[in-house]
Design a protein around this motif. Sequence first.
Motif, short mmCIF file in Angstrom:
data_model
loop_
_atom_site.label_atom_id
_atom_site.label_comp_id
_atom_site.label_asym_id
_atom_site.label_seq_id
_atom_site.Cartn_x
_atom_site.Cartn_y
_atom_site.Cartn_z
N ARG B 177 58.73 40.06 99.52
CA ARG B 177 57.92 40.92 98.66
C ARG B 177 58.62 40.96 97.31
O ARG B 177 59.59 41.69 97.15
CB ARG B 177 57.83 42.33 99.27
N ALA B 178 58.14 40.16 96.38
CA ALA B 178 58.85 40.04 95.11
C ALA B 178 58.06 40.73 94.01
O ALA B 178 56.84 40.57 93.90
CB ALA B 178 59.05 38.58 94.76
N VAL B 179 58.74 41.53 93.21
CA VAL B 179 58.11 42.08 92.01
C VAL B 179 58.98 41.71 90.83
O VAL B 179 60.19 41.55 90.94
CB VAL B 179 57.96 43.62 92.08
N ARG B 180 58.34 41.57 89.69
CA ARG B 180 59.04 41.21 88.48
C ARG B 180 59.00 42.43 87.56
O ARG B 180 57.92 42.98 87.35
CB ARG B 180 58.33 40.02 87.84
N LEU B 181 60.15 42.83 87.07
CA LEU B 181 60.23 44.09 86.30
C LEU B 181 60.71 43.85 84.89
O LEU B 181 61.72 43.17 84.67
CB LEU B 181 61.18 45.06 87.01
N GLU B 182 59.97 44.41 83.94
CA GLU B 182 60.47 44.53 82.57
C GLU B 182 60.34 45.99 82.20
O GLU B 182 59.23 46.49 82.04
CB GLU B 182 59.62 43.68 81.61
N GLY B 183 61.47 46.66 82.09
CA GLY B 183 61.43 48.08 81.80
C GLY B 183 62.22 48.84 82.84
O GLY B 183 63.21 48.34 83.37
#
Lengths: 194, 358
Positions: B177-183
């Motif tokens: 379960r991959a999420v990409r985060l900016e912030g």
Amino acid sequence: MPDTEDFAEWCRRLAASDREAYAEVFEALYEPLFRYVRSITKDESAARDVTQDVFVRLWDVRDRLDPSQSLKSYLYRTARNRAYNHRRNRDTRSEKADDVRAHSNARPAAPTPPDAAAAGDRLKQSMRTWIAELPDRQREALVLSRFEGLSHEQIAEVMDISARTVNNHIVRALKRLRARVHDHKPDLLPHDEQ
Amino acid sequence: MSSNSSPDIPPALRDRLRDEDAEGPTDLEAMWELLGAVDWPDESAPDPQAEWDALAARRPDVVPESDGDVGPPSSNGRPATERPAAERTASRRRSRRPAASPDRTARRRWTWAAAAVLALVVLGGWLWRQPVTVSARPGQQRTATLPDGSTVELNSGTTLTYRRRFQAWPLVDAGRRAVRLEGEAFFRVEEGGRPFVVETATAQVTVTGTRFNVRAHPGPDSTTRVTIAEGRVEVASRRAPTRSVTLDRRGQRTHIRGTRAAPSAPESADIDLALAWRQDGFGVSEQPLTTVLRELERRYDTPLRLHESVRRTTAPVSLYYPTPTDLSVILGDLCTALNLNYRPTSRGYEIFSAPDRR
């Protein structure tokens, strides 16, 4: 209309004096070239002579054809030059007749009101008349593009103008035709919002 | 379909016509289509076979008179001269006007249909593969629920993207379960067979079930900060995943600066300060003034300008407001602490140095 690759292949075979290739080119392009020439000369028998000359000339220069250039453009260009030469010669012979034609601003009569079956034919007939009345270059560019399927680049080579100018000629031609259609059959085109 | 669909309008011409009338397809384009109704040419052309014969008579060197084999090729392969002239002409007419041939038209139509279906499938697949994006604009915060039931709270100016349903393809679960985060976001991850991974520009944070905060605003320093509230997370360098540390005590944190850097050794932090934003509060711990201002801008969506009278300083600043607080209150405290002043500008505030020695 044959593909570009066909023309390149024909060029190579013609350079090798392949008579079958010559016959194939004749078969593929005689009619369109004839139509094109006639649209310039406005004279059937002259158009036949000119078109035949174009093909004779093709055989004579067969070993000098450049396969990387468009054979189709070459043929149309040759046909065009000869057709205009022919017309110039004829026009100087009968200047008076030409003057009458050039100075006549008469518009074609409006088609009579539609009566179902005949209406379509009448529209086609009017349209042909209107196309014939376009200024030479506009008509040429339009016909080569719309009916003979030449690309802008090919037309540019044939008419010895830039592809941009080809575009301009066609746009102007379409505008003129649109005006004619608006005058006579406004319901054929989308209405302006203004 | 008759000749009116062929040839298609040349692209250069279509662009030009659209320029003529920016409203969309023009009636000049309609004019082009209308010309298709004109059966060009109208008049009968001379029979090409007769012309070919004439050519042969004129130039026997080009066209041998025994032209049985070398006449213009007929469409069915038989020598042209063996057939009655009428039939010959008819068949040749067909072969010369491709648009009028029903066979070829039907084939072309099927080709178009197949191409259209293929384009739809490709487009659909492409759309499906587009990541899902959740974002909180500057000045806003929001909470999102992920496809596995995990929840994410997004701080202001944060974007989170992930594969639709955490699937690689329709009905095929992705390996993780991959999420990409900016912030900056606070994660409450549900237990699940597959690892849950937060990717930032510099780090990847791997967990199974836990609660933790990740802060990774894009920018020149591109630092990822991870603080854990509960459970256990593994924080690794994005490009060098073997460089990792494990956080497993409440309030532990680590940071990674740069894509190949190793995570810093875990240290203890004030978890309440790190998570103050979740209560609409505000907290920064020992950050330079410029970083603090950038944080406030993002949080309150208000431009903050540093007047040139302010000496650039890297002296660390800490602020902690556990409950919702107005920006002007924070600025007031900040300026008092640093002996600065602030004044409103057209859209935000400017911070300037208080005239001293007066």
